[in-house]
Design a protein around this motif. Structure first.
Motif: not given
Ligand code: AMP
Length: 183
Positions: A52, A56, A58, A127, A132, A135
């Protein structure tokens, strides 16, 4: 032993060029993104923790990524081409410690932000949703871009224009490598 790092924003083409350079120099190519995607596909504990976070855009926690990479570096006695690692200062410090500071060159692949977004959305992986992608660029600016001055201060940074066709960029990289004092 030769150790080279590919630094640059997501979508800059680090993967393609890192594979080519590793072949050219006969070094092992280690890409933490590829390792993490494999862990997700295999459903390992690491993969379950990373899934996850990666969706995102990250960063996976430093301790997990550092442990994963260090394990793989054990069988690379000739040296490595690192692609996607380090991405944070603690990762860079862990790498310095592991290699006793033996990093020869850091290639910074530079591509304007508009083109990065376009390239990543064109890739269409899980992804790579627009949210995303945006980000990942913010995360790059906040957490990875400080490595530019970290390696710049050590005199290891070599910027390379990442716009153009793949062969042209590859040539710029081989030129940068052959001009590097350390190699
Ligand atoms: P990449 O293929 O290198 O763009 O990596 C894909 C995703 O894997 C990133 O967006 C992060 O979520 C994760 N990842 C890859 N390398 C690292 C790293 N060195 N530190 C933390 N997360 C990473």
């Amino acid at each position: 032993m030769t150790n080279i790092i590919f630094l640059g924003p997501p979508g800059a083409g680090k993967g393609t060029q890192a594979i080519r350079l590793a072949e050219h120099l006969g070094l092992v190519h280690l890409a933490t993104g590829d390792m993490l995607r494999a862990a997700v596909a295999d459903g390992t504990e690491l993969g379950q923790q990373a899934k996850t976070i990666m969706e995102r855009g990250d960063l996976v926690p430093d301790e997990l990524v550092i442990a994963m990479l260090m394990e793989r570096m054990a069988d690379a006695s000739k040296g490595v081409i690192l692609d996607g690692f380090p991405r944070t200062l603690p990762q860079a410090e862990a790498l310095d410690e592991k290699l006793s500071g033996q990093i020869d060159l850091v290639l910074l692949l530079e591509v304007p932000e508009d083109e990065l977004v376009e390239r990543m959305l064109g890739r269409g992986r899980a992804d790579d949703t627009e949210e995303a992608v945006r980000n990942r660029l913010v995360v790059y600016q906040e957490q990875t871009a400080p490595l530019i001055s970290y390696y710049g201060d050590k005199g290891l940074l070599q910027p390379v224009d990442g716009v153009g066709d793949m062969n042209t960029i590859q040539q710029r990289i081989t030129d940068a490598v052959s001009q590097s004092a350390a190699l």
